[in-house]
Design a protein around this motif. Structure first.
Motif, PDB file in Angstrom:
ATOM      1  N   VAL A 159     -12.385   0.615 -13.373  1.00 40.64           N
ATOM      2  CA  VAL A 159     -11.880   1.646 -12.025  1.00 40.64           C
ATOM      3  C   VAL A 159     -10.906   0.813 -11.255  1.00 40.64           C
ATOM      4  O   VAL A 159      -9.949   1.326 -10.842  1.00 40.64           O
ATOM      5  CB  VAL A 159     -13.055   1.851 -11.369  1.00 40.64           C
ATOM      6  CG1 VAL A 159     -12.565   2.638  -9.945  1.00 40.64           C
ATOM      7  CG2 VAL A 159     -14.171   2.829 -12.064  1.00 40.64           C
ATOM      8  N   ALA A 192      -7.127   1.902 -10.474  1.00 34.84           N
ATOM      9  CA  ALA A 192      -6.583   1.912  -9.446  1.00 34.84           C
ATOM     10  C   ALA A 192      -5.031   1.300  -9.104  1.00 34.84           C
ATOM     11  O   ALA A 192      -4.401   1.735  -8.579  1.00 34.84           O
ATOM     12  CB  ALA A 192      -7.582   1.546  -8.225  1.00 34.84           C
ATOM     13  N   ARG A 212      -1.663   2.877  -8.693  1.00 33.41           N
ATOM     14  CA  ARG A 212      -0.822   2.591  -7.457  1.00 33.41           C
ATOM     15  C   ARG A 212       0.698   2.147  -7.736  1.00 33.41           C
ATOM     16  O   ARG A 212       1.603   2.315  -7.101  1.00 33.41           O
ATOM     17  CB  ARG A 212      -1.577   1.180  -6.541  1.00 33.41           C
ATOM     18  CG  ARG A 212      -2.710   1.627  -5.843  1.00 33.41           C
ATOM     19  CD  ARG A 212      -2.966   0.561  -4.935  1.00 33.41           C
ATOM     20  NE  ARG A 212      -2.963   0.982  -3.498  1.00 33.41           N
ATOM     21  CZ  ARG A 212      -3.674   0.934  -2.664  1.00 33.41           C
ATOM     22  NH1 ARG A 212      -4.976   0.241  -2.865  1.00 33.41           N
ATOM     23  NH2 ARG A 212      -3.449   1.226  -1.320  1.00 33.41           N
ATOM     24  N   LEU A 237      -0.429   5.395  -1.476  1.00 40.69           N
ATOM     25  CA  LEU A 237      -1.746   5.224  -1.481  1.00 40.69           C
ATOM     26  C   LEU A 237      -2.368   4.024  -0.259  1.00 40.69           C
ATOM     27  O   LEU A 237      -3.588   3.800  -0.639  1.00 40.69           O
ATOM     28  CB  LEU A 237      -2.450   4.965  -2.804  1.00 40.69           C
ATOM     29  CG  LEU A 237      -2.162   6.050  -3.946  1.00 40.69           C
ATOM     30  CD1 LEU A 237      -2.747   5.478  -5.377  1.00 40.69           C
ATOM     31  CD2 LEU A 237      -2.733   7.135  -3.488  1.00 40.69           C
ATOM     32  N   PRO A 254      -5.977   6.159   1.937  1.00 39.06           N
ATOM     33  CA  PRO A 254      -6.286   7.179   1.241  1.00 39.06           C
ATOM     34  C   PRO A 254      -6.983   8.115   2.150  1.00 39.06           C
ATOM     35  O   PRO A 254      -6.979   9.498   2.009  1.00 39.06           O
ATOM     36  CB  PRO A 254      -7.260   6.969   0.233  1.00 39.06           C
ATOM     37  CG  PRO A 254      -7.757   5.462   0.508  1.00 39.06           C
ATOM     38  CD  PRO A 254      -6.756   5.134   1.474  1.00 39.06           C
TER      39      PRO A 254
END
Length: 129
Positions: free
Chosen positions: A104, A108, A112, A120, A123
């Motif tokens: 994860v 991310a 990005r 981002l 958020p």
């Protein structure tokens, strides 16, 4: 008789899952002296649920929800199509389907990078655009 014993064990594990949502366990079907006919009978008695997932890592793994919420039939196959393992997993979601935290974090970072870090940064920021 063995199929009934497995079903009773599943019922006990499901009751434990109902009491403790974090509970998880598995029954290794290939370690039991079940022949193909008994395995088919067991699968028929458990039925099919609404969820099916296929994970491809060194051969396909299918995760089928049975007709009983929290009870999953998981079948691991090798690249040659032979069955390596088969389990009944009792869990809200089989761990195999949970995204690993490192994956994860990598996702991310990659997203990005693809969007540009500024897109981002916050958020929770309200975007009226």
């Amino acid at each position: 008789a063995l199929v009934e014993a497995v079903l009773h064990e599943c019922a006990q594990h499901l009751a434990a899952l109902a009491r403790a949502p974090g509970f998880a366990t598995a029954i290794a079907l290939r370690s039991l002296p079940l022949d193909d006919a008994q395995r088919a009978l067991l699968r028929g008695r458990l039925g099919r649920g609404e969820v099916r997932a296929v994970v491809d890592v060194a051969g396909p793994t299918t995760v089928d929800e049975t007709g009983f919420a929290g009870l999953w039939w998981v079948r691991h196959e090798g690249a040659d199509g032979g069955v390596l393992a088969e389990q009944l997993v009792v869990a809200r979601v089989p761990e195999l389907l949970l995204a690993h935290p490192a994956d994860v974090a990598d996702a991310a970072a990659r997203l990005r990078g693809a969007l540009g870090a500024a897109a981002l940064d916050d958020p929770m920021e309200d975007d009226d655009g």
